[in-house]
Design a protein around this motif. Structure first.
Motif, short mmCIF file in Angstrom:
data_model
loop_
_atom_site.label_atom_id
_atom_site.label_comp_id
_atom_site.label_asym_id
_atom_site.label_seq_id
_atom_site.Cartn_x
_atom_site.Cartn_y
_atom_site.Cartn_z
N VAL A 1 61.25 -28.57 -24.16
CA VAL A 1 61.03 -27.36 -24.96
C VAL A 1 59.55 -27.22 -25.31
CG1 VAL A 1 61.70 -26.15 -27.07
CG2 VAL A 1 63.39 -27.52 -25.85
N TYR A 2 58.86 -28.34 -25.56
CA TYR A 2 57.45 -28.27 -25.93
C TYR A 2 56.58 -27.74 -24.80
CZ TYR A 2 56.76 -30.15 -30.60
OH TYR A 2 56.70 -30.30 -31.96
N VAL A 3 57.04 -27.87 -23.57
CA VAL A 3 56.26 -27.32 -22.45
C VAL A 3 56.09 -25.81 -22.63
CG1 VAL A 3 56.30 -26.86 -19.97
CG2 VAL A 3 56.87 -29.14 -20.81
N VAL A 4 57.18 -25.13 -22.99
CA VAL A 4 57.10 -23.68 -23.21
C VAL A 4 56.22 -23.38 -24.42
CG1 VAL A 4 58.45 -21.58 -23.58
CG2 VAL A 4 59.42 -23.45 -22.25
N PHE A 5 56.40 -24.16 -25.50
CA PHE A 5 55.62 -23.95 -26.72
C PHE A 5 54.12 -24.11 -26.45
CE2 PHE A 5 53.60 -25.75 -30.53
CZ PHE A 5 53.88 -24.76 -31.46
N ILE A 6 53.76 -25.16 -25.72
CA ILE A 6 52.34 -25.42 -25.45
C ILE A 6 51.76 -24.35 -24.55
CG2 ILE A 6 50.78 -27.04 -24.29
CD1 ILE A 6 52.47 -29.31 -25.39
N SER B 1 57.55 -24.45 -13.62
CA SER B 1 56.44 -24.45 -12.66
C SER B 1 55.27 -25.21 -13.25
CB SER B 1 56.03 -23.01 -12.33
OG SER B 1 55.59 -22.36 -13.49
N SER B 2 54.32 -25.55 -12.42
CA SER B 2 53.16 -26.32 -12.88
C SER B 2 52.30 -25.47 -13.78
CB SER B 2 52.34 -26.79 -11.67
OG SER B 2 51.77 -25.68 -11.01
N MET B 3 51.64 -26.12 -14.77
CA MET B 3 50.86 -25.39 -15.76
C MET B 3 49.59 -24.80 -15.16
SD MET B 3 49.80 -26.71 -19.53
CE MET B 3 49.19 -25.57 -20.76
N GLY C 1 34.07 -20.15 -20.07
CA GLY C 1 33.20 -20.71 -19.04
C GLY C 1 33.67 -22.09 -18.61
N ASP C 2 32.74 -23.06 -18.59
CA ASP C 2 33.07 -24.42 -18.15
C ASP C 2 33.99 -25.15 -19.13
OD1 ASP C 2 31.47 -24.00 -15.97
OD2 ASP C 2 29.68 -24.88 -16.91
N GLN C 3 34.07 -24.69 -20.38
CA GLN C 3 34.92 -25.35 -21.37
C GLN C 3 36.40 -25.10 -21.11
OE1 GLN C 3 33.45 -23.79 -25.10
NE2 GLN C 3 32.13 -25.56 -25.40
N GLU C 4 36.72 -24.06 -20.36
CA GLU C 4 38.13 -23.72 -20.16
C GLU C 4 38.89 -24.85 -19.47
OE1 GLU C 4 40.86 -20.14 -18.23
OE2 GLU C 4 38.67 -20.08 -18.09
N TYR C 5 38.29 -25.49 -18.47
CA TYR C 5 38.97 -26.57 -17.77
C TYR C 5 39.22 -27.75 -18.70
CZ TYR C 5 39.87 -30.46 -14.62
OH TYR C 5 40.44 -31.55 -14.02
N GLU C 6 38.24 -28.07 -19.55
CA GLU C 6 38.40 -29.20 -20.47
C GLU C 6 39.52 -28.93 -21.47
OE1 GLU C 6 37.83 -32.89 -22.12
OE2 GLU C 6 37.05 -32.06 -20.24
N PHE D 1 45.49 -29.77 -23.11
CA PHE D 1 46.85 -29.26 -23.27
C PHE D 1 47.78 -29.87 -22.24
CE2 PHE D 1 44.93 -25.85 -25.82
CZ PHE D 1 45.88 -25.71 -26.82
N TYR D 2 47.28 -30.05 -21.02
CA TYR D 2 48.12 -30.61 -19.97
C TYR D 2 48.50 -32.06 -20.28
CZ TYR D 2 49.75 -31.78 -15.27
OH TYR D 2 50.52 -32.18 -14.21
N GLU D 3 47.53 -32.82 -20.78
CA GLU D 3 47.82 -34.21 -21.16
C GLU D 3 48.79 -34.25 -22.33
OE1 GLU D 3 44.04 -35.88 -21.98
OE2 GLU D 3 43.47 -36.15 -19.87
N LEU D 4 48.66 -33.30 -23.23
CA LEU D 4 49.52 -33.28 -24.41
C LEU D 4 50.98 -33.04 -24.04
CD1 LEU D 4 49.44 -33.44 -27.53
CD2 LEU D 4 49.25 -30.95 -27.54
#
Length: 677
Positions: free
Chosen positions: A181-186, A224-226, A313-318, A323-326
């Motif tokens: 469920v947290y996948v959808v929330f995140i 699906s993948s994030m 900009g470049d911060q978007e990937y970080e 979020f992906y790790e979380l």
């Protein structure tokens, strides 16, 4: 028979269970020992529990037939189906994943039986009985969701409340469901914080979009993948932003926190930070200067990286990586999620602060607010009232807005501020519902000063904030007009040489004294001092959040010190309903001031009608008005004595200097004993 039993343990589509017919058959007593019959009943019970869970999962995980709607209970009653949603679908997927070990055990039992057909029924029951607590717990979760009609983020709250359990298998199952469920929330949180938009077709997120301006035509596939989802959302969000640029100040405030959807372990202040951060990003994405570049990027066929059209900009990937790790952590870390939101919030508020201070020139915009909404340019509104003298008693019609804007523009040209005045315009709404500030029936009761908010100050000057400024504007304009009327009476008395009637002249001077000192209190003791505090706070601020808080405190202070904040005293009988349907009670000081202003209006009207000597009827009318005024002043001074704090003591000192008013009222003994300078 053993094969039928094992098949029944993982069967969800057959009706009835394969082994059920054998258990109710009379032949079963000839082949099964009475002791094994009880074991078989327990196995069938477990199989029935698994089947009920699978039916719920199949119905709400998106794989059920489109026509499936009502569900019939064992007692024959028809149950209303739950609302569709991505969170409910993720809940079902999580339950399905938590039952994987159970299904694998049944498969292993079948393999073992093929190798050793002599395994008894008791052995099978012993192996699957350890999953019965899990099946009972999942059925309990399903029952709770059905009975409480849980939807969206409410499911997260429900799961957290049922997460603590002594059974290790159940704890692991709850963690699996929570992660699903947290996948959808995140994803919702990520989309809102990074793009100021999110795909929520079923209204499940704790940030809700109020209104029908945006229709969501697509859904999120949470399995699906994030990374693929983020790329898709980025393109669709950019296109949506481009189409909504012209209405950003309206669209921005259609988002609000739905308290019922917010999980209990997230504080409301955190939810407000999330809301404000997304609104800030939405404001950035609607920058008129950048919109043309964004549209060119979207139409360009060259292979350019997506972040060139992004705020981050470049911060978007970080940020995406965090979020992906979380979402892949074994146990959801709420504190880490709060830290990520705080980092994003700090980033956007600091960025917004730089733009607001340098590009939007916030200091200048605040001075314009003071000059126009708070009547800081007194000469402008003196000319405006002079130009609108003929509109005072006219009924409000379709031409009122045009006439007011013409008079406003002429007044601006007269005092030489035609450039700044372009950001403001007058408006009279067609729905002439009375404002709670005034009782007289003329254009000032309904006039609204509209302000063209400069990017990116939409977050600071929300529609509700401008509404409160307009209440202040109408109140100050009412007092300014009353002062103008008294000056006109003074001029009229000079022209007709009216100084011989000392009683009326003294009454006029008394009224002038009151209005002049009330005006001085409002403009100097309240507005100038509070505005200086606000500007100092803006100069010392390091991010936009501090500016927002300072501005909110400034507006609350001036409304309170000007008696425009409604009271909640149940003993007061003067109750009204505002435009939003909210019930409030008038501030008692404001009520008395309104009556005093109405009394002065009658006095001015009567004075302007006198061309020669005052007759007995007019003399009697003046006497009645003075008596009513003295009673109102007596009530006002009593209230001010009880409320005497800060600037209010200055107002009391100015109005009752040397106890001039209190010594002439019926309660002079009370005032002289209680008032101290």
């Amino acid at each position: 028979m053993i094969h039928d039993i094992l098949l029944s343990l993982i069967s969800a589509d057959t009706e009835p269970l394969p082994i059920l017919e054998f258990t109710i058959s009379e032949l079963s007593s000839n082949f099964i020992h009475p002791g094994e019959a009880k074991i078989l009943e327990d196995i069938v019970k477990i199989a029935g529990q698994y089947k009920d869970i699978r039916k719920f999962i199949t119905k709400y995980n998106g794989s059920s037939p489109a026509g499936l709607s009502h569900n019939e209970n064992a007692n024959g009653s028809v149950e209303e189906p739950l609302s569709k949603g991505l969170y409910l679908q993720a809940f079902c997927d999580g339950m399905d994943a938590s039952l994987e070990k159970y299904r694998q055990l049944v498969i292993d039992l079948e393999k073992r039986y093929l190798r050793a057909p002599t395994n008894s029924l008791l052995f099978i029951f012993h192996q699957i009985d350890r999953y019965q607590p899990l099946l009972c717990f999942l059925l309990k979760l399903i029952s709770g969701i059905r009975s409480q009609r849980l939807h969206g983020c409410m499911i997260l709250d429900y799961l957290q409340r049922n997460s603590l359990h002594g059974n290790k298998t159940i704890c692991e199952a709850v963690q699996i469901i929570q992660r699903s469920v947290y996948v959808v929330f995140i994803k919702h949180l990520y989309q809102w914080l990074l793009y100021g938009r999110f795909v929520d077709p079923y209204g499940e997120f704790f940030i809700q979009h109020v209104g029908d301006s945006i229709s969501h035509t697509s859904t999120v596939n949470h399995s699906s993948s994030m990374s693929a989802q983020a790329a898709h959302d980025s393109h669709s969000i950019q296109a949506t932003i481009a189409s909504d640029t012209n209405s950003i100040n309206t669209e921005l405030w259609r988002y609000e926190v739905a308290v019922s959807m917010l999980p209990y372990y997230f504080p409301y202040t955190w939810a407000e930070n999330v809301l404000m951060t997304g609104q800030t990003v939405l404001t950035f994405n609607s920058n008129p200067k950048d919109m043309a570049k964004k549209l060119d990027f979207l139409d360009d066929s060259n292979d350019k990286p997506l972040e060139h059209a992004s705020l981050w900009g470049d911060q978007e990937y970080e940020i995406f990586r965090k979020f992906y790790e979380l979402q892949n952590e074994e146990v959801i870390n709420v504190s880490k999620l709060e830290q990520i939101v705080n980092v994003i919030k700090t980033c956007v508020t600091e960025h917004l602060f730089v733009i607001a201070m340098h590009e939007a020139n916030l200091s200048h915009q605040m001075r314009l607010i003071k000059d126009f909404y708070l009547l800081g340019r007194g000469e402008l509104f003196h000319e405006f009232i002079k130009y609108t003298k003929t509109l005072m008693s006219n009924p409000i019609n379709e031409a009122s807005t045009r006439d007011l804007n013409r008079a406003f523009s002429s007044a601006g040209n007269m005092v030489g501020i035609s450039e700044d005045i372009e950001q403001f315009s007058m408006y009279v709404p067609k729905d002439n519902a009375s404002s709670f500030t005034y009782e007289a029936n003329n254009y000032i009761n309904f006039i609204t000063l509209k302000y063209k908010v400069k990017f990116p100050l939409h977050l600071l000057f929300a529609p509700k904030v401008l509404d409160r400024y307009n209440e202040m504007f109408r109140f100050l304009l009412k007092i300014k007009k009353t002062q103008f009327d008294l000056e006109q009476v003074w001029t009229h008395h000079r022209e007709i040489k009216f100084e011989s009637n000392t009683k009326i002249v003294q009454f006029r001077n008394k009224l002038l004294f009151l209005i002049d000192n009330l005006q001085y209190y409002l403009q100097v003791d309240v507005l100038e001092s509070q505005f200086s505090i606000l500007m100092n706070a803006i100069q010392e601020a390091k991010d936009f959040e501090h500016i927002h808080k300072a501005h909110s405190k400034f507006q609350s202070s001036i409304l309170g010190l000007c008696f425009l904040i409604p009271q909640t005293n149940a003993e007061t009988n003067t109750t009204k309903v505002d435009f939003n349907g909210s019930v409030y009670v008038d501030n008692p000081v404001l009520t008395i001031l309104n009556k005093i202003l109405a009394c002065i209006h009658l006095f001015c009207t009567l004075c302007m009608s006198i061309e020669d000597e005052v007759n007995n009827a007019q003399e009697f009318e003046f006497q009645k008005q003075e008596e009513a005024f003295d009673e109102l002043m007596d009530s006002l001074l009593k209230l001010l004595v009880g409320m005497r704090v800060g600037p209010l003591s200055q107002l009391l000192l100015r109005l009752d200097f040397n106890y001039w008013f209190s010594l002439r009222t019926k309660s002079n003994k009370i005032h002289t004993s209680s008032i101290t300078v």
